[in-house]
Design a protein around this motif. Structure first.
Motif, PDB file in Angstrom:
ATOM      1  N   SER A  80      49.500  58.416  88.227  1.00 59.08           N
ATOM      2  CA  SER A  80      50.798  57.756  88.271  1.00 59.08           C
ATOM      3  C   SER A  80      51.604  58.644  89.002  1.00 59.08           C
ATOM      4  CB  SER A  80      50.919  57.470  86.897  1.00 59.08           C
ATOM      5  OG  SER A  80      50.176  56.584  86.201  1.00 59.08           O
ATOM      6  N   GLN A 135      57.977  52.781  88.431  1.00 63.10           N
ATOM      7  CA  GLN A 135      56.762  53.378  87.640  1.00 63.10           C
ATOM      8  C   GLN A 135      55.263  52.837  88.226  1.00 63.10           C
ATOM      9  OE1 GLN A 135      56.821  56.002  85.257  1.00 63.10           O
ATOM     10  NE2 GLN A 135      54.482  55.702  85.824  1.00 63.10           N
ATOM     11  N   ASN A 161      51.381  52.945  88.335  1.00 63.45           N
ATOM     12  CA  ASN A 161      50.258  53.262  87.611  1.00 63.45           C
ATOM     13  C   ASN A 161      48.865  52.730  88.553  1.00 63.45           C
ATOM     14  OD1 ASN A 161      51.818  54.472  85.516  1.00 63.45           O
ATOM     15  ND2 ASN A 161      51.846  52.440  84.366  1.00 63.45           N
TER      16      ASN A 161
END
Length: 115
Positions: free
Chosen positions: A17, A81, A83
């Protein structure tokens, strides 16, 4: 003029991540849309994600379920973000902001997904 400064890129292993940040400064009031595009070597720049001032989000199909875009209007900052990163996510990521009929771009930050 709006200046956008990106940070958070780097090298990460598949499945890892990263969180990218993009901070707007200068005449940054009333930014309507913020988002991210990316460009891999030899490929066209492609849309990744966007978010409106009201928090409505849109994602490319390739990143749905893995990436999350958000923004802090008080700080004029957007975040991505990322991931479950895959090698196919390797690219230079560019943030953008739209205000007053103009589009402003960050300097780009390299994301490399490799073992």
């Amino acid at each position: 003029q709006v200046q956008l400064v990106e940070s958070g890129g780097g090298l990460v292993q598949p499945g890892g991540s990263l969180r990218l940040s993009c901070a707007a400064s200068g005449s940054a009031a009333s930014i309507v849309f913020m988002g991210w595009n990316r460009q891999a070597p030899g490929k066209q720049r492609e849309f990744v994600a966007s978010i409106s001032s009201g928090g409505r989000t849109d994602y490319a199909n390739s990143v749905k379920g893995r990436f999350t875009i958000s923004r802090d209007n008080a700080k004029n900052t957007e975040y991505l973000q990322m991931n479950s990163l895959e090698p196919e996510d390797t690219a230079v990521y560019y943030c953008y902001a739209q205000r007053g009929g103009a589009t402003y771009w960050g300097q780009g930050t390299q994301v490399t997904v490799s073992s």
